[in-house]
Design a protein around this motif. Structure first.
Motif, PDB file in Angstrom:
ATOM      1  N   ASN A  61       8.804  26.769  17.687  1.00  0.00           N
ATOM      2  CA  ASN A  61       9.022  28.159  17.314  1.00  0.00           C
ATOM      3  C   ASN A  61       8.134  28.647  16.176  1.00  0.00           C
ATOM      4  O   ASN A  61       8.263  29.794  15.755  1.00  0.00           O
ATOM      5  CB  ASN A  61      10.488  28.358  16.919  1.00  0.00           C
ATOM      6  N   ILE A  62       7.254  27.794  15.659  1.00  0.00           N
ATOM      7  CA  ILE A  62       6.451  28.176  14.505  1.00  0.00           C
ATOM      8  C   ILE A  62       4.960  28.093  14.838  1.00  0.00           C
ATOM      9  O   ILE A  62       4.560  27.451  15.809  1.00  0.00           O
ATOM     10  CB  ILE A  62       6.789  27.309  13.274  1.00  0.00           C
ATOM     11  N   PRO A  63       4.120  28.741  14.005  1.00  0.00           N
ATOM     12  CA  PRO A  63       2.679  28.770  14.292  1.00  0.00           C
ATOM     13  C   PRO A  63       1.917  27.545  13.818  1.00  0.00           C
ATOM     14  O   PRO A  63       0.968  27.636  13.033  1.00  0.00           O
ATOM     15  CB  PRO A  63       2.219  30.038  13.554  1.00  0.00           C
ATOM     16  N   VAL A  64       2.349  26.386  14.255  1.00  0.00           N
ATOM     17  CA  VAL A  64       1.551  25.161  14.192  1.00  0.00           C
ATOM     18  C   VAL A  64       1.213  24.869  15.644  1.00  0.00           C
ATOM     19  O   VAL A  64       2.108  24.847  16.491  1.00  0.00           O
ATOM     20  CB  VAL A  64       2.327  24.002  13.547  1.00  0.00           C
ATOM     21  N   PHE A  65      -0.049  24.629  15.937  1.00  0.00           N
ATOM     22  CA  PHE A  65      -0.478  24.620  17.331  1.00  0.00           C
ATOM     23  C   PHE A  65      -0.282  23.242  17.968  1.00  0.00           C
ATOM     24  O   PHE A  65      -1.055  22.313  17.757  1.00  0.00           O
ATOM     25  CB  PHE A  65      -1.923  25.096  17.438  1.00  0.00           C
ATOM     26  N   ILE A  66       0.789  23.142  18.744  1.00  0.00           N
ATOM     27  CA  ILE A  66       1.128  21.926  19.482  1.00  0.00           C
ATOM     28  C   ILE A  66       0.949  22.184  20.976  1.00  0.00           C
ATOM     29  O   ILE A  66       0.114  21.560  21.631  1.00  0.00           O
ATOM     30  CB  ILE A  66       2.571  21.468  19.177  1.00  0.00           C
ATOM     31  N   ALA A  67       1.691  23.137  21.523  1.00  0.00           N
ATOM     32  CA  ALA A  67       1.545  23.463  22.945  1.00  0.00           C
ATOM     33  C   ALA A  67       0.141  23.969  23.248  1.00  0.00           C
ATOM     34  O   ALA A  67      -0.414  23.705  24.318  1.00  0.00           O
ATOM     35  CB  ALA A  67       2.576  24.516  23.360  1.00  0.00           C
ATOM     36  N   SER A  68      -0.452  24.703  22.300  1.00  0.00           N
ATOM     37  CA  SER A  68      -1.789  25.265  22.509  1.00  0.00           C
ATOM     38  C   SER A  68      -2.899  24.341  22.022  1.00  0.00           C
ATOM     39  O   SER A  68      -4.057  24.743  21.944  1.00  0.00           O
ATOM     40  CB  SER A  68      -1.902  26.631  21.827  1.00  0.00           C
ATOM     41  N   ASN A  69      -2.546  23.104  21.730  1.00  0.00           N
ATOM     42  CA  ASN A  69      -3.527  22.068  21.402  1.00  0.00           C
ATOM     43  C   ASN A  69      -3.629  21.142  22.616  1.00  0.00           C
ATOM     44  O   ASN A  69      -2.635  20.528  23.022  1.00  0.00           O
ATOM     45  CB  ASN A  69      -3.085  21.297  20.160  1.00  0.00           C
ATOM     46  N   ALA A  70      -4.811  21.035  23.187  1.00  0.00           N
ATOM     47  CA  ALA A  70      -4.982  20.312  24.453  1.00  0.00           C
ATOM     48  C   ALA A  70      -4.563  18.846  24.344  1.00  0.00           C
ATOM     49  O   ALA A  70      -4.011  18.278  25.294  1.00  0.00           O
ATOM     50  CB  ALA A  70      -6.432  20.409  24.917  1.00  0.00           C
TER      51      ALA A  70
END
Length: 380
Positions: A167-176
């Motif tokens: 839920n926060i803006p650390v990029f996990i899902a959007s990190n390949a």
């Protein structure tokens, strides 16, 4: 229906609104269920969600019953469900890492204070807690800028074999790299950075898309937000805002007819106003040109209670993640991520994200035994 067992990382205002909502809608019928995007998702209602583990670092929360801890300081969101039943689930000490900004120490009396004398758990201990509690989904509610802490819990999710909603803006899902790791373990992930139900970003996106569809050239825009909760206090440290600004800015840029130059778009937190508590006030200005190059501008002021505004989305994220678990899906859930989050791996316009999410829900609400693609790894 089987209950959906979640673990909450960060027992702050957002977690408070989510847990209050689970109980609040337990006592409602369909025709009374105001404020939900979906009453039923695949047979699961809001009341089917159960918190079975919780982590925090605040001395007023750790060791306390979770349904009491959600009302402890520094939480300041509106209380719309004051009668919360005891669950027997105690808030456990979490890992601090970068989940605590140094400048917060100046506000120890009213705000976050690391638990004195409490030993931080190892990753193996967190993994065991997740497994022993039967957790199926982690809800990450850490403060903005908690890069290392978020990675710690994402790693624990992979090891424990549970889904992850970021839920926060650390990029996990959007990190390949991270996305691939969840895919390989057959675990769903939704992220990154939750959109509010009707907040600043979704409103700004809708207006930007409207400019595009109506042939209005958007030349410059800003979005300024103020609030008085610990999220806004935490973000006074501008060094923690890089991913937040990127997430919010890209959410708007992605639906513009033409990407704006950096100097012509400013989106991000503006300031901390203590007396606002959990009320968030957003100011949007958009300047452009109409037919005949005639100039125009739009100004908007939006005021919402920040945390309940996210809980209405979180409650759907959880149920979509559960459908994916039932179907054996692993990796990023692209349609729900695009609809529910500001910085998904794939940015769809909101009407398309909505359509794709409805299709996702319809497809994976079918009983697994009758679904021909049960063995699918990643949803389309």
């Amino acid at each position: 229906m089987q209950r959906i067992r979640i673990a909450v990382v960060g027992v702050g205002n957002c977690a408070s609104s989510l847990m209050q909502g689970i109980e609040y809608y337990r006592h409602k019928k369909l025709d009374e269920a105001i404020g939900l995007m979906h009453w039923d998702i695949g047979g699961y209602k809001p009341s089917d969600i159960e918190v079975v583990a919780a982590f925090d670092i605040d001395k007023r929360k750790v060791g306390h019953e979770v349904n009491e801890a959600i009302f402890a300081k520094p939480n300041c969101t509106i209380v719309f469900c004051p009668s919360m039943p005891k669950t027997g689930i105690k808030v456990r000490m979490g890992r601090v890492l970068d989940g605590y900004a140094d400048h917060m120490k100046e506000y120890e009396e009213d705000y976050v204070f690391i638990v004195a004398g409490e030993r931080e758990p190892t990753r193996d201990e967190v993994v065991n807690i997740l497994k022993n509690s039967g957790t199926e989904i982690i809800m990450n509610y850490l403060p903005v800028g908690s890069e290392e802490a978020t990675k710690f819990y994402a790693e624990a999710a992979i090891e424990a074999g549970v889904a992850f909603v970021n839920n926060i803006p650390v990029f996990i899902a959007s990190n390949a790299v991270w996305a691939k790791r969840f895919e390989e373990r057959g675990l769903p992930i939704i992220g990154d950075d939750i959109k509010a139900q009707l907040g600043a970003t979704i409103t700004h996106r809708t207006l930007t898309d409207l400019f595009r569809k109506r042939g209005v050239k958007l030349e410059r825009t800003y979005q300024l937000n103020t609030g008085g909760n610990t999220d806004f206090l935490n973000m006074l440290n501008r060094g923690r805002l890089k991913s937040k600004k990127e997430s919010k800015t890209e959410a708007v840029q992605s639906v513009a007819a033409t990407r704006l130059n950096k100097r012509d778009i400013h989106i991000g937190p503006s300031d901390y106003v203590p007396w606002q508590n959990d009320q968030k006030i957003c100011f949007i200005r958009m300047e452009g040109k109409l037919f005949g190059d005639v100039p125009m501008n739009l100004e908007l002021r939006l005021s919402v209670e920040d945390s309940p505004n996210s809980a209405g989305v979180a409650i759907d994220s959880i149920r979509c993640a559960k459908l994916a678990l039932n179907a054996g899906l692993g990796g990023v859930l692209h349609a729900p991520s695009s609809y529910f989050c500001k910085h998904p791996p794939r940015q769809y316009p909101d009407d398309e994200a909505y359509r794709r999410t409805e299709e996702f829900i319809k497809q994976y609400s079918v009983a697994p035994a009758t679904r021909p693609d049960k063995a699918a790894k990643v949803p389309a």
